[in-house]
Every structure is written in structure tokens, then in C-alpha cells.
Design an enzyme around this catalytic site. Structure first.
Site, mmCIF file in Angstrom:
data_model
loop_
_atom_site.group_PDB
_atom_site.id
_atom_site.type_symbol
_atom_site.label_atom_id
_atom_site.label_comp_id
_atom_site.label_asym_id
_atom_site.label_seq_id
_atom_site.Cartn_x
_atom_site.Cartn_y
_atom_site.Cartn_z
ATOM 1 N N THR A 106 -40.258 -28.842 3.536
ATOM 2 C CA THR A 106 -41.227 -28.042 2.479
ATOM 3 C C THR A 106 -41.618 -29.335 1.438
ATOM 4 O O THR A 106 -41.344 -30.287 2.038
ATOM 5 C CB THR A 106 -40.149 -26.500 1.957
ATOM 6 O OG1 THR A 106 -39.358 -27.582 1.313
ATOM 7 C CG2 THR A 106 -39.553 -26.239 2.909
ATOM 8 N N CYS A 107 -42.331 -28.412 0.860
ATOM 9 C CA CYS A 107 -43.102 -29.737 -0.553
ATOM 10 C C CYS A 107 -41.927 -30.117 -1.315
ATOM 11 O O CYS A 107 -42.093 -31.095 -2.040
ATOM 12 C CB CYS A 107 -44.013 -28.899 -0.405
ATOM 13 S SG CYS A 107 -43.814 -27.830 -1.797
ATOM 14 N N ASN A 108 -40.979 -29.581 -1.502
ATOM 15 C CA ASN A 108 -39.643 -29.933 -2.308
ATOM 16 C C ASN A 108 -38.463 -30.105 -1.679
ATOM 17 O O ASN A 108 -37.283 -30.398 -2.508
ATOM 18 C CB ASN A 108 -39.370 -28.622 -3.362
ATOM 19 C CG ASN A 108 -40.693 -27.973 -4.554
ATOM 20 O OD1 ASN A 108 -41.238 -29.832 -4.860
ATOM 21 N ND2 ASN A 108 -41.047 -27.168 -4.279
ATOM 22 N N ARG A 109 -38.499 -29.874 -0.292
ATOM 23 C CA ARG A 109 -37.325 -30.572 0.131
ATOM 24 C C ARG A 109 -37.415 -30.837 1.824
ATOM 25 O O ARG A 109 -37.875 -30.252 2.224
ATOM 26 C CB ARG A 109 -35.989 -29.339 0.338
ATOM 27 C CG ARG A 109 -35.895 -27.837 1.100
ATOM 28 C CD ARG A 109 -35.114 -27.344 0.759
ATOM 29 N NE ARG A 109 -36.121 -26.103 -1.011
ATOM 30 C CZ ARG A 109 -33.918 -26.731 -1.516
ATOM 31 N NH1 ARG A 109 -33.009 -27.641 -1.615
ATOM 32 N NH2 ARG A 109 -34.145 -26.126 -2.806
ATOM 33 N N HIS B 78 -24.971 -23.909 -0.259
ATOM 34 C CA HIS B 78 -26.193 -24.273 -0.707
ATOM 35 C C HIS B 78 -27.307 -23.822 -0.041
ATOM 36 O O HIS B 78 -27.994 -23.289 -0.231
ATOM 37 C CB HIS B 78 -26.210 -25.944 -0.401
ATOM 38 C CG HIS B 78 -27.782 -26.555 -0.463
ATOM 39 N ND1 HIS B 78 -27.728 -27.018 -1.517
ATOM 40 C CD2 HIS B 78 -28.609 -26.623 0.425
ATOM 41 C CE1 HIS B 78 -29.282 -27.315 -1.602
ATOM 42 N NE2 HIS B 78 -29.700 -27.881 -0.483
ATOM 43 N N SER C 217 -34.544 -23.714 -5.880
ATOM 44 C CA SER C 217 -36.076 -23.450 -5.796
ATOM 45 C C SER C 217 -36.732 -24.419 -7.650
ATOM 46 O O SER C 217 -36.047 -24.328 -8.341
ATOM 47 C CB SER C 217 -37.050 -22.295 -5.692
ATOM 48 O OG SER C 217 -36.722 -22.134 -4.557
ATOM 49 N N GLN D 195 -39.806 -19.774 4.897
ATOM 50 C CA GLN D 195 -40.037 -21.401 5.574
ATOM 51 C C GLN D 195 -38.642 -21.477 6.274
ATOM 52 O O GLN D 195 -38.610 -21.779 6.687
ATOM 53 C CB GLN D 195 -40.134 -22.179 3.850
ATOM 54 C CG GLN D 195 -41.533 -22.283 4.113
ATOM 55 C CD GLN D 195 -41.659 -22.870 2.257
ATOM 56 O OE1 GLN D 195 -40.757 -23.004 1.801
ATOM 57 N NE2 GLN D 195 -43.088 -23.896 1.865
ATOM 58 N N GLY E 186 -58.240 -27.462 1.833
ATOM 59 C CA GLY E 186 -57.452 -27.010 2.578
ATOM 60 C C GLY E 186 -57.068 -25.429 2.175
ATOM 61 O O GLY E 186 -58.415 -24.878 1.422
ATOM 62 N N GLY F 232 -54.840 -22.999 3.836
ATOM 63 C CA GLY F 232 -53.828 -22.296 4.342
ATOM 64 C C GLY F 232 -53.693 -21.012 3.323
ATOM 65 O O GLY F 232 -54.209 -20.954 2.681
ATOM 66 N N MET G 280 -51.339 -21.445 0.629
ATOM 67 C CA MET G 280 -51.544 -22.323 -0.661
ATOM 68 C C MET G 280 -52.569 -21.651 -1.142
ATOM 69 O O MET G 280 -53.096 -21.812 -1.960
ATOM 70 C CB MET G 280 -50.334 -23.187 -0.660
ATOM 71 C CG MET G 280 -50.300 -23.976 -1.911
ATOM 72 S SD MET G 280 -48.601 -23.391 -2.125
ATOM 73 C CE MET G 280 -47.312 -24.358 -1.850
#
Length: 439
Positions: free
Chosen positions: A49-52, A98, A108, A119, A188, A190, A192
Site C-alpha cells: 500500500t502507500c504506507n507499507r 502485527h 496505520s 487492502q 487521478g 480512483g 482516493m
């Protein structure tokens, strides 16, 4: 058999590192379809994802196979740079905890956000489609998703929670003040981007421009909010009257570059321009932020957005973690006997073969049995076998994970002559029986 997660996230790595380890869906599919090329890894799910970016896997031995798992990650991303300082790995209980915290949005960037659960579902579905999961990860991810749902329904951690798109708009409002006199451009189309448009409209933005590589999608989104679709290439040429630009594409490269931004700023005659790049990999070249009059924020800046309800959600997080621990205990109890399932299946199979053979012999000597009598014999013999096996199975199950496991495993194999089916088989045959046990 051990559970391992290897990865990096917003806590351990800045966005410029995360974007280099962002994995496309096609790369995930290709990697998972060739999982059998990585010795020691039997199951895997890839979450990007954008963060992981994380790889959850079932391995033979965590101490020996973590390096193989790292190579799998490198092969997925196409890079082998030294990133050990950003990586984390958790084994067995820590791995399960985790994942449960991830699905519960406790890990998050924005506590309580709701997108992560979908996700995780998508990542798991992709792995299942690629036949990269089996009993262990199927069990784990079903429980993880159940845990995430429980946390959202039994706590108020998501109450007044902010999304990344909401935080981006609040960041713009904090910098620019009242947005009612501003126009915005969104790269974009999508989910988001749609959420960003909603929040911009709710904050009074005058007009929204939408740029997307597929112009029809840009037109759909623009129409929904009374905006205007603009061509993706050259979109900045339509931006002299725009004050806020939010980028959220899936492009693997920069879509906003310094030279065209410099040209735009010349036409704006010094009027400031505010960029918020919430994409990973990033959409806006970092050099854009060096241009006079331009303010550029990336997704890491959103964590600093003031949120009036964050303290309340942190209090709810205490209850959420209690639920996580409760679910953790439950799944550990279930995992405890997984290592013995192949042996238990072999025992049941052998006893069933004996039962079927003896029933067949009896029926050949009793040709006049009615259909009802034959059903009664089938039922009676099944119950006899089940009751005879009940105590040995309970003992075997109770020994799982204890010092007595090896003793009872050896005893069962010796007493019921299971060695002829088990340890003397080839690894391929043992795998076949293991798959049978899973079913």
C-alpha cells in the site's frame, strides 16, 4: 513450520524508500506464481500500500529462510539495495499480532482509517488466486479480517476517523485558510481521488479539474462534482487559476516535473501554489518543492495534521488491542495442532480403510440385508471407529507444542504402523498426504 512477516512501513522508512519498494499488482501476481522457486517458503501473501510493503509467509525455519524471503521481496521490487535499517521481521506470535493490528488500523498512519481492511482482503484474494496460500495463511487471514471487523464494530476507533484524502484537504485548508475562493486540480480518478474531490467540495472549493490518463474516467469524476475533465498530458497548462493540486495516480514515475511547474509559476505571476502528493510512488518530483512560490507536501506530512478526535480514538485503541489479544489467543489454540494434522489424517484414513474392508466382508456373508439395515451397519461401524479414536486423538492434540509431542507422535506411528505411510515416503508423497490432511 513458522510464520514470518518481512517488510517496511511509514514508521520505519520515509516515502522515498517506500516508493522504491512499492510493488505493482502484476509484479505480485508474477512473484506468487513462482513461489515454489524459493526453497523453504511454502505460502505467501504480499501486502503493498502507500504506507507499507510486507510479505507474510509460512517458512520451514525462520532463522534460515528470512534471507530467502528478503530475496523474494527484492525480486518483486526489482531492486537489491541495502535497506536492512528500514526492514522489520516478526515471527510466529509477533507476526500474528502485527497482522491483526494492521487489519484493525492500529498500525496505520492515521489511527482508525478504514481503507486498510479492504487492502488486506485484496492482497489475500490475489494470493489465493495464485494458489500461494494453504491451510496456515488461509486460517490466519480469515481470522485477521474477522479481527479487523470486530474492532470496527465493537469499538469507536473509526468514529470521526480521518482518511488520507481528508487529511490532505485539511492540510490545504490549514495552509491556505478558507478554500471557498480556490480552485483545485486532481491527478487521478480512483477511489482516493474521488474521496479527495468530496472533501474539497465540502470545504467550498469553487471548481475542480480532473486529469487522468483515461479521459472518460476523468469525465465521470468531474461530472459527479460539477467539475471539468482536462487532458492528462499538459494538465498544468490548465492550472493558472488553480491554487491546490492533489496527486493520486498509480504511475510508476513522476507525472509533475520541475520545468513545466516553473513555466506555470511564471504565468501565475508569483501567486502561490500548493501541492499535496498522496501517491506512493510519488507523483511530484521533489525538485518541484524548490521552486519559488510552490509548497509541496507528500503523504508523510499528513501525520502532522491536527485531528480533534485523535485522543478519543487512542482511548478506543486500548479496547481494540484487547480484542486483538483475545483473537490472538484463539488462533494460537487453533494453530497448536496444525503440525499434527497430517498424522491424525493418516490415522483416520487407515482406520477407515479397515472399517470399509470389514463391512464389505460382512455384507458379502449377509446378502439379505435390507437397505435400512445396511445403513445401520455403516452408522454403527463409523461410530465404533470414532469412539475408539477419540481418546488417542485427544491425547495427540493435547501434546501439540509441548515436550510430549515427539513422544506421542512416535507412539502413534509405532502402534498403528504409520511409518510405512509417513517417514518412508518421498517428500512429494508426504506433501500429497499433507494436502490431503488440509482438505
Amino acid at each position: 513450520m513458522q510464520l514470518v512477516v518481512l517488510g517496511l512501513n511509514h514508521k520505519t522508512a520515509p516515502v522515498d524508500v517506500r516508493e522504491r519498494f512499492s510493488i505493482t499488482k502484476q509484479a505480485v501476481r508474477n512473484g506468487l506464481s513462482h513461489l515454489d522457486a524459493y526453497e523453504g517458503i511454502s505460502e505467501a501473501v504480499v501486502l503493498s500500500t502507500c504506507n507499507r510493503t510486507e510479505v507474510y509467509a509460512v517458512v520451514d525455519d525462520a532463522a534460515e529462510d528470512t534471507e530467502t524471503l528478503k530475496q523474494f521481496l527484492f525480486d518483486l521490487t526489482g531492486t537489491e539495495e541495502d535497506i536492512d535499517e528500514y526492514l522489520y521481521d516478526f515471527v510466529d506470535t509477533a507476526c500474528i499480532r502485527h497482522l491483526f493490528e494492521v487489519t484493525s488500523s492500529l498500525d496505520s498512519l492515521i489511527l482508525g482509517e478504514g481503507q486498510i481492511l479492504s487492502q488486506v482482503k485484496d492482497a489475500y484474494a490475489m494470493a489465493r488466486t495464485a494458489s500461494a496460500t494453504s491451510t496456515v495463511l488461509n486460517t490466519l487471514f480469515h481470522r485477521a479480517m474477522k479481527t479487523g471487523k470486530r474492532v470496527r464494530t465493537e469499538t469507536r476507533i473509526a468514529y470521526n476517523s480521518v482518511s488520507v484524502s481528508y487529511a490532505a484537504v485539511e492540510l490545504a485548508r490549514k495552509e491556505l485558510g478558507d478554500l471557498s475562493a480556490s480552485n483545485a486540480l486532481i491527478f487521478g480518478a480512483g477511489k482516493m481521488a474521488e474521496l479527495t474531490a468530496q472533501h474539497l467540495v465540502s470545504r467550498g472549493v469553487q471548481k475542480i479539474y480532473v486529469a487522468n490518463r483515461h479521459i472518460e474516467k476523468a469525465e465521470e469524476l468531474a461530472e459527479e462534482f460539477g467539475g471539468e475533465a482536462v487532458p492528462f498530458e499538459g494538465a498544468l497548462k490548465r492550472a493558472p487559476d488553480v491554487d491546490v493540486i492533489v496527486t493520486s495516480t498509480g504511475a510508476p514515475h513522476y507525472v509533475v516535473k520541475p520545468w513545466e511547474t516553473q513555466q506555470l509559476m511564471t504565468r501565475r505571476r508569483g501567486r502561490p501554489l500548493f501541492f499535496i502528493d498522496i501517491a506512493v510512488p510519488r507523483d511530484v518530483d521533489p525538485e518541484v518543492g524548490e521552486i519559488k512560490g510552490v509548497t509541496l507536501y507528500n503523504i508523510d506530512a499528513l501525520e502532522a495534521v491536527v485531528d480533534a478526535h485523535v485522543e478519543a480514538r487512542r482511548r478506543e485503541a486500548v479496547e481494540a488491542r484487547r480484542i486483538v489479544e483475545e483473537e490472538l489467543t484463539a488462533i494460537e489454540a487453533r494453530f497448536q495442532y496444525l503440525s499434527l494434522r497430517p498424522l491424525m489424517a493418516l490415522l483416520s484414513e487407515r482406520c477407515e480403510r479397515i472399517r470399509v474392508r470389514e463391512v464389505r466382508r460382512a455384507r458379502s456373508k449377509l446378502p439379505d440385508l435390507t437397505k435400512q439395515e445396511r445403513r445401520q451397519i455403516e452408522h454403527m461401524t463409523r461410530m465404533i471407529v470414532r469412539k475408539i479414536l477419540r481418546m488417542p486423538m485427544m491425547k495427540l492434540n493435547a501434546s501439540a507444542g509441548t515436550e510430549q509431542e515427539a513422544f506421542y507422535t512416535h507412539a502413534m506411528r509405532a502402534l498403528f504402523k504409520l511409518d510405512t505411510i509417513g517417514e518412508t515416503e518421498s517428500s512429494e508423497e508426504r506433501h500429497h498426504h499433507y494436502r490431503y490432511a488440509e482438505q
